[in-house]
Design a protein around this motif. Sequence first.
Motif, PDB file in Angstrom:
ATOM      1  N   ASN A 148     -15.384  20.902 -29.960  1.00 49.11           N
ATOM      2  CA  ASN A 148     -16.361  21.063 -30.985  1.00 49.11           C
ATOM      3  C   ASN A 148     -16.034  19.632 -31.813  1.00 49.11           C
ATOM      4  O   ASN A 148     -15.330  19.488 -32.673  1.00 49.11           O
ATOM      5  CB  ASN A 148     -15.816  22.415 -31.886  1.00 49.11           C
ATOM      6  N   GLU A 149     -16.964  18.898 -31.528  1.00 49.03           N
ATOM      7  CA  GLU A 149     -16.977  17.613 -32.137  1.00 49.03           C
ATOM      8  C   GLU A 149     -17.499  17.740 -33.587  1.00 49.03           C
ATOM      9  O   GLU A 149     -16.764  16.845 -34.417  1.00 49.03           O
ATOM     10  CB  GLU A 149     -18.045  16.491 -31.490  1.00 49.03           C
ATOM     11  N   ALA A 150     -18.391  18.549 -33.970  1.00 54.56           N
ATOM     12  CA  ALA A 150     -18.824  18.863 -35.309  1.00 54.56           C
ATOM     13  C   ALA A 150     -17.584  19.163 -36.243  1.00 54.56           C
ATOM     14  O   ALA A 150     -17.483  18.609 -37.397  1.00 54.56           O
ATOM     15  CB  ALA A 150     -19.954  19.857 -35.461  1.00 54.56           C
ATOM     16  N   MET A 151     -16.734  19.927 -35.763  1.00 50.71           N
ATOM     17  CA  MET A 151     -15.333  20.515 -36.595  1.00 50.71           C
ATOM     18  C   MET A 151     -14.318  19.435 -36.204  1.00 50.71           C
ATOM     19  O   MET A 151     -13.080  19.553 -36.865  1.00 50.71           O
ATOM     20  CB  MET A 151     -15.153  21.687 -36.243  1.00 50.71           C
ATOM     21  N   GLY A 152     -14.369  18.470 -35.226  1.00 59.04           N
ATOM     22  CA  GLY A 152     -13.605  17.606 -35.102  1.00 59.04           C
ATOM     23  C   GLY A 152     -12.206  18.059 -34.465  1.00 59.04           C
ATOM     24  O   GLY A 152     -10.890  17.945 -34.656  1.00 59.04           O
ATOM     25  N   LEU A 153     -12.273  18.958 -33.403  1.00 59.12           N
ATOM     26  CA  LEU A 153     -11.317  19.726 -32.659  1.00 59.12           C
ATOM     27  C   LEU A 153     -11.745  19.988 -31.252  1.00 59.12           C
ATOM     28  O   LEU A 153     -12.970  19.858 -30.853  1.00 59.12           O
ATOM     29  CB  LEU A 153     -10.698  20.927 -33.341  1.00 59.12           C
ATOM     30  N   TYR A 154     -10.622  20.309 -30.590  1.00 58.85           N
ATOM     31  CA  TYR A 154     -11.115  20.640 -28.930  1.00 58.85           C
ATOM     32  C   TYR A 154      -9.921  21.625 -28.596  1.00 58.85           C
ATOM     33  O   TYR A 154      -8.964  21.860 -29.125  1.00 58.85           O
ATOM     34  CB  TYR A 154     -10.976  19.614 -27.996  1.00 58.85           C
ATOM     35  N   PHE A 155     -10.202  22.380 -27.712  1.00 60.64           N
ATOM     36  CA  PHE A 155      -9.076  23.371 -26.842  1.00 60.64           C
ATOM     37  C   PHE A 155      -8.795  22.844 -25.663  1.00 60.64           C
ATOM     38  O   PHE A 155      -9.584  22.280 -24.823  1.00 60.64           O
ATOM     39  CB  PHE A 155      -9.793  24.677 -27.019  1.00 60.64           C
ATOM     40  N   ILE A 156      -7.631  22.883 -25.209  1.00 57.41           N
ATOM     41  CA  ILE A 156      -7.139  22.968 -23.828  1.00 57.41           C
ATOM     42  C   ILE A 156      -6.639  24.221 -23.175  1.00 57.41           C
ATOM     43  O   ILE A 156      -6.444  25.061 -24.128  1.00 57.41           O
ATOM     44  CB  ILE A 156      -5.762  21.866 -23.689  1.00 57.41           C
ATOM     45  N   HIS A 157      -6.473  24.475 -22.046  1.00 61.02           N
ATOM     46  CA  HIS A 157      -5.809  25.724 -21.474  1.00 61.02           C
ATOM     47  C   HIS A 157      -4.930  25.449 -20.544  1.00 61.02           C
ATOM     48  O   HIS A 157      -4.813  24.512 -19.666  1.00 61.02           O
ATOM     49  CB  HIS A 157      -7.273  26.346 -20.740  1.00 61.02           C
ATOM     50  N   ASP A 158      -3.782  26.275 -20.382  1.00 63.33           N
ATOM     51  CA  ASP A 158      -2.666  26.069 -19.969  1.00 63.33           C
ATOM     52  C   ASP A 158      -2.839  26.616 -18.439  1.00 63.33           C
ATOM     53  O   ASP A 158      -3.941  27.227 -18.102  1.00 63.33           O
ATOM     54  CB  ASP A 158      -1.508  26.527 -20.298  1.00 63.33           C
ATOM     55  N   PRO A 159      -1.569  26.774 -17.367  1.00 63.65           N
ATOM     56  CA  PRO A 159      -2.057  27.220 -16.230  1.00 63.65           C
ATOM     57  C   PRO A 159      -2.478  28.716 -16.149  1.00 63.65           C
ATOM     58  O   PRO A 159      -3.033  29.249 -15.036  1.00 63.65           O
ATOM     59  CB  PRO A 159      -0.829  26.995 -15.357  1.00 63.65           C
ATOM     60  N   ASP A 160      -2.229  29.304 -17.061  1.00 63.19           N
ATOM     61  CA  ASP A 160      -2.518  30.706 -17.199  1.00 63.19           C
ATOM     62  C   ASP A 160      -3.969  31.184 -17.880  1.00 63.19           C
ATOM     63  O   ASP A 160      -4.096  32.440 -18.149  1.00 63.19           O
ATOM     64  CB  ASP A 160      -1.292  31.640 -17.592  1.00 63.19           C
ATOM     65  N   ASP A 161      -4.583  30.020 -18.236  1.00 59.71           N
ATOM     66  CA  ASP A 161      -5.739  30.260 -19.061  1.00 59.71           C
ATOM     67  C   ASP A 161      -5.454  30.484 -20.478  1.00 59.71           C
ATOM     68  O   ASP A 161      -6.421  30.981 -21.205  1.00 59.71           O
ATOM     69  CB  ASP A 161      -6.728  30.972 -18.399  1.00 59.71           C
ATOM     70  N   TYR A 162      -4.442  30.382 -21.119  1.00 59.84           N
ATOM     71  CA  TYR A 162      -4.344  30.570 -22.687  1.00 59.84           C
ATOM     72  C   TYR A 162      -4.882  29.235 -23.262  1.00 59.84           C
ATOM     73  O   TYR A 162      -4.644  28.229 -22.784  1.00 59.84           O
ATOM     74  CB  TYR A 162      -2.528  30.747 -23.064  1.00 59.84           C
ATOM     75  N   TRP A 163      -5.450  29.417 -24.504  1.00 60.65           N
ATOM     76  CA  TRP A 163      -6.206  28.223 -25.036  1.00 60.65           C
ATOM     77  C   TRP A 163      -5.156  27.812 -26.163  1.00 60.65           C
ATOM     78  O   TRP A 163      -4.580  28.651 -26.746  1.00 60.65           O
ATOM     79  CB  TRP A 163      -7.732  28.910 -25.709  1.00 60.65           C
ATOM     80  N   ILE A 164      -5.337  26.302 -26.037  1.00 59.85           N
ATOM     81  CA  ILE A 164      -4.528  25.807 -27.219  1.00 59.85           C
ATOM     82  C   ILE A 164      -5.576  24.981 -28.051  1.00 59.85           C
ATOM     83  O   ILE A 164      -6.284  23.989 -27.337  1.00 59.85           O
ATOM     84  CB  ILE A 164      -3.484  25.165 -26.653  1.00 59.85           C
ATOM     85  N   GLU A 165      -5.464  25.150 -29.191  1.00 57.16           N
ATOM     86  CA  GLU A 165      -6.521  24.215 -30.217  1.00 57.16           C
ATOM     87  C   GLU A 165      -5.572  22.941 -30.758  1.00 57.16           C
ATOM     88  O   GLU A 165      -4.551  23.041 -30.785  1.00 57.16           O
ATOM     89  CB  GLU A 165      -6.621  25.024 -31.596  1.00 57.16           C
ATOM     90  N   ILE A 166      -6.400  22.015 -30.453  1.00 57.84           N
ATOM     91  CA  ILE A 166      -5.900  20.451 -30.855  1.00 57.84           C
ATOM     92  C   ILE A 166      -6.836  20.041 -31.928  1.00 57.84           C
ATOM     93  O   ILE A 166      -7.897  19.825 -31.986  1.00 57.84           O
ATOM     94  CB  ILE A 166      -6.023  19.602 -29.801  1.00 57.84           C
ATOM     95  N   VAL A 167      -6.028  19.873 -33.072  1.00 56.73           N
ATOM     96  CA  VAL A 167      -6.596  19.135 -34.211  1.00 56.73           C
ATOM     97  C   VAL A 167      -5.756  18.041 -34.620  1.00 56.73           C
ATOM     98  O   VAL A 167      -4.554  17.936 -34.343  1.00 56.73           O
ATOM     99  CB  VAL A 167      -6.655  20.477 -35.438  1.00 56.73           C
ATOM    100  N   PRO A 168      -6.577  17.187 -35.387  1.00 57.57           N
ATOM    101  CA  PRO A 168      -5.876  15.991 -35.819  1.00 57.57           C
ATOM    102  C   PRO A 168      -5.089  16.222 -37.163  1.00 57.57           C
ATOM    103  O   PRO A 168      -5.483  17.138 -37.940  1.00 57.57           O
ATOM    104  CB  PRO A 168      -6.979  14.907 -36.063  1.00 57.57           C
ATOM    105  N   LYS A 169      -3.927  15.414 -37.392  1.00 51.30           N
ATOM    106  CA  LYS A 169      -3.171  15.350 -38.473  1.00 51.30           C
ATOM    107  C   LYS A 169      -4.295  14.700 -39.735  1.00 51.30           C
ATOM    108  O   LYS A 169      -5.024  14.006 -39.384  1.00 51.30           O
ATOM    109  CB  LYS A 169      -1.783  14.742 -38.388  1.00 51.30           C
ATOM    110  N   LYS A 170      -4.181  15.549 -40.923  1.00 52.59           N
ATOM    111  CA  LYS A 170      -5.130  15.217 -42.005  1.00 52.59           C
ATOM    112  C   LYS A 170      -4.355  14.124 -42.974  1.00 52.59           C
ATOM    113  O   LYS A 170      -3.197  14.525 -43.146  1.00 52.59           O
ATOM    114  CB  LYS A 170      -5.710  16.241 -42.369  1.00 52.59           C
TER     115      LYS A 170
END
Length: 122
Positions: free
Chosen positions: A100-122
């Motif tokens: 989600n470039e508009a919000m400045g974040l993205y998600f990765i998924h682990d081997p079991d497809d759990y989602w992990i949100e990645i956000v920049p330090k502000k």
Amino acid sequence: MKAVLNHCNINITDLSKSIAFYKEALGMQIVREKEASDGSFKLVYLGDGISPFQIELTWLKDHPQPYDLGENESHICFVVDDYEAYHQLHQQMDCICFENEAMGLYFIHDPDDYWIEIVPKK
């Protein structure tokens, strides 16, 4: 009264694959482990070395099939110090599942497809 956040649990199907993913993708390290005397389960707690919060990976011997994660709306969030470097690493690992470039974040998924949100330090 005060409650302190301690850890969250996720059930995984391949313990060594999950540990390797969290080490490579997020720099997590094993904090402690617990194994059932009968070998029916193993718990591995991962930490970031900074905060006291941990992720508990739970492996169950009698559950080799993938877990039903529903609509995958639950997630864990990490704040990263070098957003671009992490983004590049996660692109190389081919684990980015939503951006989600508009919000400045993205998600990765682990081997079991759990989602992990990645956000920049502000």
